[in-house]
Write an enzyme that holds these catalytic residues in place. Structure first.
Site, short mmCIF file in Angstrom:
data_model
loop_
_atom_site.label_atom_id
_atom_site.label_comp_id
_atom_site.label_asym_id
_atom_site.label_seq_id
_atom_site.Cartn_x
_atom_site.Cartn_y
_atom_site.Cartn_z
N ARG A 248 0.86 -1.19 0.00
CA ARG A 248 0.00 0.00 0.00
C ARG A 248 0.90 1.24 0.00
O ARG A 248 1.92 1.27 0.70
CB ARG A 248 -0.91 0.04 1.24
N HIS B 26 -1.10 -0.14 -10.06
CA HIS B 26 -1.84 -1.08 -9.21
C HIS B 26 -2.29 -2.31 -10.03
O HIS B 26 -3.49 -2.59 -10.15
CB HIS B 26 -3.05 -0.41 -8.54
N1 NAP Z 1 -0.86 -4.32 -5.39
C1 NAP Z 1 -1.80 -5.22 -5.50
O1 NAP Z 1 -2.28 -5.51 -6.60
C2 NAP Z 1 -2.31 -5.91 -4.27
C3 NAP Z 1 -3.17 -7.00 -4.38
C4 NAP Z 1 -3.60 -7.64 -3.23
C5 NAP Z 1 -3.16 -7.22 -1.98
N2 NAP Z 1 -2.33 -6.15 -1.90
C6 NAP Z 1 -1.82 -5.70 -0.58
O2 NAP Z 1 -1.12 -6.77 0.04
C7 NAP Z 1 -1.42 -6.74 1.43
C8 NAP Z 1 -1.09 -8.08 2.07
O3 NAP Z 1 -2.06 -9.05 1.67
P1 NAP Z 1 -2.10 -10.50 2.35
O4 NAP Z 1 -3.26 -11.22 1.78
O5 NAP Z 1 -0.76 -11.13 2.27
O6 NAP Z 1 -2.39 -10.08 3.88
P2 NAP Z 1 -2.23 -10.98 5.17
O7 NAP Z 1 -2.32 -12.43 4.83
O8 NAP Z 1 -3.17 -10.41 6.19
O9 NAP Z 1 -0.73 -10.72 5.65
C9 NAP Z 1 -0.31 -9.53 6.25
C10 NAP Z 1 1.09 -9.73 6.80
O10 NAP Z 1 1.57 -8.47 7.32
C11 NAP Z 1 2.01 -8.69 8.65
N3 NAP Z 1 1.79 -7.47 9.47
C12 NAP Z 1 0.63 -6.79 9.64
N4 NAP Z 1 0.83 -5.76 10.49
C13 NAP Z 1 2.14 -5.80 10.86
C14 NAP Z 1 2.94 -5.02 11.71
N5 NAP Z 1 2.44 -3.98 12.39
N6 NAP Z 1 4.23 -5.36 11.86
C15 NAP Z 1 4.75 -6.43 11.20
N7 NAP Z 1 4.04 -7.21 10.36
C16 NAP Z 1 2.74 -6.89 10.20
C17 NAP Z 1 1.19 -9.81 9.18
O11 NAP Z 1 1.82 -10.39 10.30
P3 NAP Z 1 1.22 -11.70 11.02
O12 NAP Z 1 1.48 -12.82 10.06
O13 NAP Z 1 1.99 -11.83 12.26
O14 NAP Z 1 -0.24 -11.44 11.22
C18 NAP Z 1 1.15 -10.74 7.95
O15 NAP Z 1 2.32 -11.50 7.86
C19 NAP Z 1 -2.89 -6.35 1.45
O16 NAP Z 1 -3.26 -5.83 2.71
C20 NAP Z 1 -2.95 -5.30 0.38
O17 NAP Z 1 -2.64 -4.04 0.95
C21 NAP Z 1 -1.90 -5.49 -3.01
#
Ligand code: NAP
Length: 282
Positions: free
Chosen positions: A197, A245
């Protein structure tokens, strides 16, 4: 079970809401019997801001997203690792055989080891990169050199990151995480890839770090404001690549199966998967 999928279903007849930011639905309060709101996006920071959302919120987890994020991250890492720009952008007929180091000599760090960060980190590790991962809670992902966790280990995760991949969700804790102080902890000339993000990075600090050479290049797929305004300095910076994006998009074929399977669980009385924890913000 009979299912009707309709944008015109009366709120009081609706059991599940499929939702994407930007759609017409603003007020969730008439949906008194809705068991859940299922986001079509993986990132939920905008939906969490909807004041009338009281129903359980499920974020998008589906194979299509995961596959694309693996590809996007691998492609962008390899672009910088192999120095492909030198050949693609060459103007003069100069034979300049700079051989890149092998992947095991290029440490990469992935911030966020969730569904997408974990998949991207595993793909990079399979390619031979020494991958450090960082998350909120401690993880043990096979193939990674090390898994670090928590604010106190962020410096260690950044210190070796010749290439840094941001796959954190946007929450109050992660907003502006990459500020001037954190950018200074990277090895000089590090490359940043941000498919997470936009607001994870302090824009002004990033430009200053690129101008000083502290950061070598930034490939950004996400921005504070999207579409990125035409006069935004990111468009014109010689060491920023703007990617509109496109890293990973929810794929209807695979997403529909994931949604149907999750709804079927709920109808069987099992808990929904991928529920968002409102307190954590993701
Ligand atoms: N550019 C694009 O096209 C696109 C597409 C889809 C998603 N995204 C982005 O990718 C992000 C991640 O998606 P996801 O499905 O992988 O999410 P997810 O499964 O919820 O994973 C989030 C990860 O971030 C870690 N995290 C969250 N807060 C943290 C903090 N304060 N300090 C350290 N680590 C932290 C979490 O730790 P824990 O494992 O300990 O909970 C987890 O490992 C989405 O939220 C979105 O913003 C972008």
């Amino acid at each position: 079970v009979e299912a009707r999928l309709s944008p015109d279903l009366a709120p009081e007849e609706t059991d599940f809401i499929l939702y994407a930011p930007g759609g017409p639905l603003r007020d969730f309060s008439p949906y008194v019997r809705a068991r859940a709101v299922l986001s079509l996006w993986a990132g939920v920071e905008r939906i969490l801001g909807e004041p009338t959302l009281t129903q359980p919120l499920v974020r998008m987890v589906e194979d299509g997203l995961r596959q694309q994020m693996r590809e996007w991250v691998a492609g962008q890492v390899l672009r910088h690792h192999l120095g492909l720009d030198a050949h693609i952008r060459r103007r003069d007929p100069v034979w300049n055989p700079v051989v890149p180091p092998p992947a095991p000599e290029r440490p990469v760090t992935v911030l966020g080891l969730g569904v997408l960060g974990g998949a991207a980190a595993a793909t990079l590790a399979q390619l031979g990169f020494p991958v450090t991962g960082w998350s909120r809670s401690q993880k043990a992902l096979p193939g990674l050199v090390r898994c670090l966790a928590g604010p106190e280990q962020l410096s260690a995760a950044l210190r070796t990151a010749q290439i840094l991949v941001l796959l954190l969700p946007l929450t109050p804790e992660t907003e502006n995480l990459l500020d001037a102080r954190r950018l200074a902890e990277l090895p000089r000339g590090a490359v940043i890839l941000n498919p997470g993000r936009g607001a994870l990075i302090d824009d002004a600090a990033l430009i200053a770090a690129l101008d000083s050479g502290q950061v070598g290049h930034a490939t950004l797929d996400t921005f504070r404001q999207e579409p990125l305004p035409p006069d935004h300095p990111f468009w014109f910076h010689p060491r920023i690549t703007v990617s509109p994006h496109v890293a990973a998009e929810t794929r209807p074929a695979t997403a529909a199966q994931a949604i149907a399977a999750n709804i079927a669980r709920s109808l069987r009385g099992e808990p929904l998967m991928h529920l968002v924890d409102r307190r954590r913000g993701y």
